[in-house]
Design a protein around this motif. Structure first.
Motif, short mmCIF file in Angstrom:
data_model
loop_
_atom_site.label_atom_id
_atom_site.label_comp_id
_atom_site.label_asym_id
_atom_site.label_seq_id
_atom_site.Cartn_x
_atom_site.Cartn_y
_atom_site.Cartn_z
N GLU A 191 0.86 -1.17 0.00
CA GLU A 191 0.00 0.00 0.00
C GLU A 191 0.91 1.24 0.00
O GLU A 191 2.12 1.14 0.19
CB GLU A 191 -0.92 -0.04 1.22
N PRO A 192 0.32 2.44 -0.19
CA PRO A 192 1.16 3.64 -0.41
C PRO A 192 2.21 3.92 0.65
O PRO A 192 3.31 4.38 0.35
CB PRO A 192 0.13 4.77 -0.49
N GLY A 193 1.88 3.66 1.94
CA GLY A 193 2.83 3.97 3.01
C GLY A 193 3.62 2.75 3.46
O GLY A 193 4.13 2.72 4.57
N GLY A 194 3.67 1.74 2.59
CA GLY A 194 4.43 0.54 2.92
C GLY A 194 3.63 -0.50 3.69
O GLY A 194 4.17 -1.51 4.12
N GLN A 195 2.31 -0.24 3.89
CA GLN A 195 1.49 -1.28 4.53
C GLN A 195 1.62 -2.54 3.67
O GLN A 195 1.56 -2.49 2.45
CB GLN A 195 0.02 -0.86 4.61
N PHE A 196 1.78 -3.64 4.34
CA PHE A 196 2.10 -4.91 3.69
C PHE A 196 0.79 -5.68 3.55
O PHE A 196 0.15 -5.99 4.55
CB PHE A 196 3.04 -5.66 4.66
N GLU A 197 0.38 -5.99 2.33
CA GLU A 197 -0.93 -6.61 2.13
C GLU A 197 -0.82 -8.01 1.55
O GLU A 197 -0.13 -8.23 0.56
CB GLU A 197 -1.79 -5.76 1.18
N LEU A 198 -1.53 -8.95 2.18
CA LEU A 198 -1.71 -10.27 1.57
C LEU A 198 -3.09 -10.30 0.92
O LEU A 198 -4.09 -10.04 1.59
CB LEU A 198 -1.65 -11.38 2.62
N SER A 199 -3.14 -10.57 -0.39
CA SER A 199 -4.41 -10.87 -1.05
C SER A 199 -4.46 -12.38 -1.20
O SER A 199 -3.72 -12.96 -2.01
CB SER A 199 -4.48 -10.20 -2.42
N GLY A 200 -5.30 -13.00 -0.41
CA GLY A 200 -5.32 -14.46 -0.35
C GLY A 200 -5.94 -15.09 -1.58
O GLY A 200 -6.64 -14.44 -2.35
N ALA A 201 -5.67 -16.38 -1.75
CA ALA A 201 -6.27 -17.14 -2.85
C ALA A 201 -7.75 -17.35 -2.56
O ALA A 201 -8.17 -17.31 -1.41
CB ALA A 201 -5.55 -18.48 -2.96
N PRO A 202 -8.56 -17.60 -3.61
CA PRO A 202 -9.97 -17.95 -3.38
C PRO A 202 -10.03 -19.36 -2.79
O PRO A 202 -9.61 -20.32 -3.43
CB PRO A 202 -10.58 -17.92 -4.79
N LEU A 203 -10.53 -19.48 -1.56
CA LEU A 203 -10.51 -20.77 -0.84
C LEU A 203 -11.93 -21.22 -0.50
O LEU A 203 -12.86 -20.43 -0.45
CB LEU A 203 -9.68 -20.61 0.43
N GLU A 204 -12.03 -22.53 -0.20
CA GLU A 204 -13.36 -23.10 -0.02
C GLU A 204 -13.89 -22.95 1.40
O GLU A 204 -15.07 -22.71 1.61
CB GLU A 204 -13.30 -24.59 -0.37
N THR A 205 -13.01 -23.10 2.40
CA THR A 205 -13.49 -23.06 3.79
C THR A 205 -12.70 -22.05 4.61
O THR A 205 -11.60 -21.63 4.23
CB THR A 205 -13.33 -24.44 4.48
N LEU A 206 -13.27 -21.71 5.76
CA LEU A 206 -12.60 -20.78 6.67
C LEU A 206 -11.37 -21.43 7.30
O LEU A 206 -10.42 -20.73 7.68
CB LEU A 206 -13.58 -20.30 7.74
N HIS A 207 -11.35 -22.75 7.40
CA HIS A 207 -10.15 -23.42 7.91
C HIS A 207 -8.97 -23.16 6.97
O HIS A 207 -7.85 -22.89 7.41
CB HIS A 207 -10.39 -24.94 8.03
N GLN A 208 -9.24 -23.23 5.67
CA GLN A 208 -8.18 -22.95 4.68
C GLN A 208 -7.74 -21.49 4.76
O GLN A 208 -6.56 -21.17 4.68
CB GLN A 208 -8.69 -23.28 3.27
#
Length: 454
Positions: free
Chosen positions: A99-116
């Motif tokens: 993000e602009p100020g160096g915030q580190f972002e994970l965009s996760g994969a599309p997953l089937e369950t909340l456990h994943q």
């Protein structure tokens, strides 16, 4: 057949359309997101602040660059470059971006369950910590930078942010704070038809202030309480009115993909991406672009990648792309990163819970929805609503979420424990932090870097 590619960051130019895009193409693009229920997935994104253990100062780009290179080499991620600069990583369907100020972002994969989902978050945090700790770097799960002024935040070398940084002050007083000092967690969810999209969009918008209240976690600015429980949410009220807010038109009888396209076409552009760089089109019209009359690219027509990129520059409380994004929550510690998708999946992915949510909110007026949006950042679950407090509505909504998760049959209800405690007590995470600040921490925000360390 026009090529559809993911947006942000666009890594190469797409095939340029030989004929101009029509409005129908734009509508069809959104409609192409419709999927049968068995293909619905959960995509979770979260941002966090990196800081130096010794000084608590934000990570500089040089440190971030070293961190990204090291994660890539140690854990086999592909590097994403803009010019010479590393600006992100990709591995399968997951990506890490800045993000602009160096915030580190994970965009996760599309997953089937909340456990994943929770396993993905844990794996990501493990990898990031393994490298960052050797560098003396930690990561903080909070919605707003608690200590440092905007001028003290480093700026990331990404072309689109330079354009946004120059444009933001023209359209609102807090846009730069949004860019440089906020962190969020959001969840992206699917729909199976236009009707399903409309129902989920309406439930999501009506209930978004409840999510904002439950996850409120940004009570400090520059070392002191700022008077809000969710400063991050407050900032969005004065960022850029043309591209933010509660979208009252979503509740109109005529609403559908086409009406969202009309709205998006009227949101001023930020940029177009050509020849591996960003072209400044700030304030210009996508409608002009479709007519080949865009001042910054005269005679050129947009492709679907331009449209997808434009859609990423719109920031309402719920955003439509080829899926719906729930955007109302503050960043927080890892248990809450699993709780937010649990909250929304339980409500929106179960027919009975979705109907219950729609019935509950059916007679809420546009004025009431806006009132909740505007008051929740300050008063959280203690916001008065009708004959009681928002806390009482939130308890009912969390019950919908729990019932919905139970009916899904994946044993996911445990992920709501974080949220259940908040709605039962009515005490938000931000209020707990304020209690510590005024008590055990003796009026210092420094301990928050330990309290909310990943």
């Amino acid at each position: 057949n026009r090529l559809i590619v993911a947006a942000s960051p666009p890594t190469e130019d797409t095939v340029v359309s030989t004929e101009p895009l029509t409005k129908k193409d734009l509508v069809d693009y959104l409609a192409s997101g419709c999927k049968p229920k068995e293909k619905w997935r959960i995509g979770t994104e979260h941002e966090k602040f990196g800081f130096e253990f010794k000084t608590l100062r934000p990570m500089k780009y040089g440190q971030i660059s070293e961190l990204l290179h090291s994660i890539s080499e140690r854990f086999d991620w592909d590097k994403i470059l803009e010019g010479e600069n590393i600006i992100g990583l990709k591995q399968g369907k997951q990506s890490i971006s800045l993000e602009p100020g160096g915030q580190f972002e994970l965009s996760g994969a599309p997953l089937e369950t909340l456990h994943q989902t929770c396993a993905e978050v844990n794996s990501h945090l493990y990898q990031v910590k393994a490298v960052a700790e050797e560098m003396g770097i930690g990561f903080l799960g909070i919605g707003f930078q608690p200590k440092w002024r905007r001028e003290e935040i480093p700026v990331m070398p990404k072309g689109r942010y330079e354009i946004m940084k120059n444009y933001m002050p023209k359209v609102g007083s807090l846009g730069l704070d949004m860019m440089f000092r906020t962190c969020t967690v959001q969840v992206n969810l699917d729909f199976n038809s236009e009707t399903d999209m409309i129902r989920k969009f309406r439930a999501g918008l009506a209930l978004q202030p409840i999510a904002t209240a439950i996850f409120a976690n940004s009570p400090f600015t520059e070392g002191k309480p700022n008077g809000y429980l969710s400063m991050r949410s407050q900032i969005w009220t004065d960022t850029d009115v043309a591209r933010t807010g509660m979208l009252p038109f979503v509740f109109d009888d005529s609403f559908g993909f086409e009406q969202y396209v009309d709205f998006a076409l009227d949101v001023p552009m930020y940029f177009a991406y050509r020849n591996k760089s960003y072209v400044n089109c700030a304030g210009m019209s996508f409608r002009d672009f479709m007519a080949g009359k865009l001042p910054c690219l005269p005679g050129e027509y947009p492709n679907l990648n331009d449209w997808e990129n434009h859609l990423t520059t719109i920031f309402p409380e719920v955003r439509l792309k080829r899926y719906l994004e729930m955007r109302g929550a503050d960043g927080g510690p890892w248990r809450r990163l699993c709780a937010l998708p649990a909250f929304w999946v339980g409500i929106l992915y179960d027919d009975i819970s979705l109907q219950n949510a729609l019935d509950l909110t059916a007679d809420w007026t546009p004025e009431e929805r806006l009132m909740l949006r505007n008051k929740v950042p300050k008063s959280g679950l203690k916001t008065p609503f009708r004959d009681g407090l928002l806390k009482h509505v939130a308890q009912e909504v969390v019950k919908f979420a729990k019932d919905g998760l139970e009916r899904r049959g994946f044993k996911e209800t445990g992920f709501l424990n974080e949220v259940t405690e908040v709605v039962n007590t009515g005490v938000t995470p931000a209020e707990k932090l304020l209690e510590l600040y005024h008590g055990k921490w003796n009026g210092s925000v420094d301990p928050v870097f330990e309290e909310l360390l990943y």
